[in-house]
Design an enzyme around this catalytic site. Structure first.
Site, short mmCIF file in Angstrom:
data_model
loop_
_atom_site.label_atom_id
_atom_site.label_comp_id
_atom_site.label_asym_id
_atom_site.label_seq_id
_atom_site.Cartn_x
_atom_site.Cartn_y
_atom_site.Cartn_z
CD GLU A 1 -10.50 5.38 7.48
OE1 GLU A 1 -10.34 4.19 7.82
OE2 GLU A 1 -9.54 6.17 7.29
NE ARG B 1 -10.90 6.98 3.66
CZ ARG B 1 -9.82 7.48 4.25
NH1 ARG B 1 -8.63 6.97 3.97
NH2 ARG B 1 -9.91 8.48 5.10
CG ASN C 1 -7.22 2.04 7.70
OD1 ASN C 1 -6.11 1.56 7.90
ND2 ASN C 1 -7.47 3.34 7.70
CB CYS D 1 -6.37 11.48 9.42
SG CYS D 1 -6.46 9.89 10.26
CG HIS E 1 -8.22 3.93 -1.09
ND1 HIS E 1 -8.35 5.16 -0.49
CD2 HIS E 1 -7.16 3.34 -0.48
CE1 HIS E 1 -7.43 5.29 0.45
NE2 HIS E 1 -6.67 4.21 0.47
CD GLU F 1 -10.18 10.18 1.48
OE1 GLU F 1 -9.43 9.20 1.49
OE2 GLU F 1 -9.99 11.19 2.16
CG ASP G 1 -5.56 11.85 -0.27
OD1 ASP G 1 -5.53 10.86 0.48
OD2 ASP G 1 -4.71 12.75 -0.22
CG ASP H 1 -4.76 7.31 0.48
OD1 ASP H 1 -5.74 7.82 -0.09
OD2 ASP H 1 -4.47 7.50 1.69
CG ASP I 1 -3.45 12.00 5.50
OD1 ASP I 1 -3.48 12.33 4.30
OD2 ASP I 1 -4.10 11.05 5.99
CE1 TYR J 1 -3.78 2.36 0.77
CE2 TYR J 1 -2.61 3.02 2.74
CZ TYR J 1 -3.66 3.19 1.85
OH TYR J 1 -4.56 4.20 2.05
C1 LIG Z 1 -5.34 4.95 5.39
C2 LIG Z 1 -5.01 6.40 5.42
O1 LIG Z 1 -5.88 7.08 4.55
C3 LIG Z 1 -3.59 6.63 4.88
O2 LIG Z 1 -3.37 7.69 4.27
O3 LIG Z 1 -2.73 5.79 5.12
C4 LIG Z 1 -5.06 7.02 6.85
C5 LIG Z 1 -4.27 6.25 7.88
C6 LIG Z 1 -4.06 6.93 9.22
O4 LIG Z 1 -4.06 8.17 9.28
O5 LIG Z 1 -3.83 6.21 10.19
C7 LIG Z 1 -6.54 7.14 7.25
O6 LIG Z 1 -7.09 6.20 7.82
O7 LIG Z 1 -7.13 8.21 6.96
MG LIG Z 2 -5.13 8.48 3.35
#
Ligand SMILES: C[C@](O)(C(=O)O)[C@H](CC(=O)O)C(=O)O
Ligand SMILES: [Mg+2]
Length: 285
Positions: free
Chosen positions: A174, A144, A196, A109, A99, A101, A74, A72, A45, A30
């Site tokens: 999520e 997602r 996740n 996040c 993915h 979202e 986004d 990812d 993030d 990933y």
């Molecule tokens: C999965 C996720 O989108 C990521 O960017 O890895 C994050 C992971 C995290 O912040 O722990 C998310 O769950 O938003």
């Molecule tokens: Mg993410």
């Protein structure tokens, strides 16, 4: 996914981490959006990094391992045309799937409060744009949903069904908080579902067998190794500063020998030696 259930998918923040995960036996990897932001750019993030930032990491990681990469994406990095471009660029960079979202473009996040979502119709359009842009029939499109926190299970299921209708091959639920959540969700949503299992978030650290029992097809560990390496790196830096030597830490370090084995260093060296030996031969004249 035919090889194991749930398919365990490990986050790798760079090419070498990906090689380590492959060496440990993972069958899928990933590229985390948080990982790109945090590890490659030192940013939170929060939708600050771009498509190019992510594809650069994807290219490096895909070039280092043979495993399928889930990436990812986004919220898709823009509107319909941008999302189409995201799909094409991800395929070119070597991703096996992405993915997208249903948060608003200024995403957060998934395990933080105050997430805002786009209406289901708008997210279905994102998915349809992505599905349309696929130039490789095997490329996986995962939707997602971040809806559980604000709309409950009913909202999350309704959204997931709409996204599948729009062309999603798989769904990422999520921030689920219980196995019962997964059980209910997977009973309603007939495509493969991803859990996740990120640390220090809303989701308890369910074991793979527990997730399989709840109908989950994929278990994601997006930042586990990154969090572990970060703690180890900080301790290393602190110790060297405090003690003036790293001597007490070498027992916990990966040795040069281990590093070289993972990299296949000795094969490179043999080739180099053979090349030098050939160049040393006197030219026939
Ligand atoms: C999965 C996720 O989108 C990521 O960017 O890895 C994050 C992971 C995290 O912040 O722990 C998310 O769950 O938003
Ligand atoms: Mg993410």
């Amino acid at each position: 996914m035919r090889a194991e259930r749930p398919l365990q998918i490990a986050g790798a923040v760079n090419a070498y981490a990906a090689m380590l995960a492959q060496a440990a036996g993972f069958r899928a990897l990933y590229v985390s959006g948080a990982g790109v932001a945090n590890a490659s750019f030192g940013l939170p993030d929060l939708a600050i990094t771009t498509l190019n930032d992510v594809t650069e990491d994807v290219r490096r990681i895909a070039g280092a391992v043979d495993l399928p990469l889930l990436v990812d994406a986004d919220t898709g990095f823009g509107s319909a045309f941008n999302i189409a471009r995201t799909v094409r660029e991800m395929i070119r960079a070597g991703a096996a799937g992405i993915h997208i979202e249903d948060q608003v473009a200024v995403k957060r996040c998934g395990h933080r409060p105050n997430k805002a979502l786009v209406p289901p119709r708008e997210m279905a359009d994102r998915i349809a744009s992505a599905a349309d842009a696929r130039t490789d029939a095997d490329f996986v499109l995962m939707a997602r949903t971040d809806a559980l926190a604000s709309e409950g299970m009913e909202g999350a299921v309704a959204r997931a069904l709409a996204y599948v209708e729009a062309g999603a091959d798989m769904v990422f639920l999520e921030a689920a908080t219980s196995l019962a959540d997964y059980r209910t969700f997977t009973a309603e949503v007939k495509v493969p579902v991803l859990a996740n299992v990120t640390e220090f978030g809303r989701t308890p650290l369910f074991a793979a067998e527990e997730l399989a029992g709840a109908g989950v097809a994929m278990a994601l560990y997006p930042l586990s190794a990154f969090r572990a390496m970060s703690a180890a790196a900080l301790e290393t830096y602190r110790t060297i500063r405090a003690r003036g030597t790293q001597a007490e830490l070498t027992g916990r370090m990966q040795t040069r020998e281990e590093l070289y084995r993972v990299l296949g260093y000795y094969d490179y060296e043999r080739k180099l030696d053979a090349l030098f030996a050939r160049n040393d031969e006197p030219e026939e004249g």
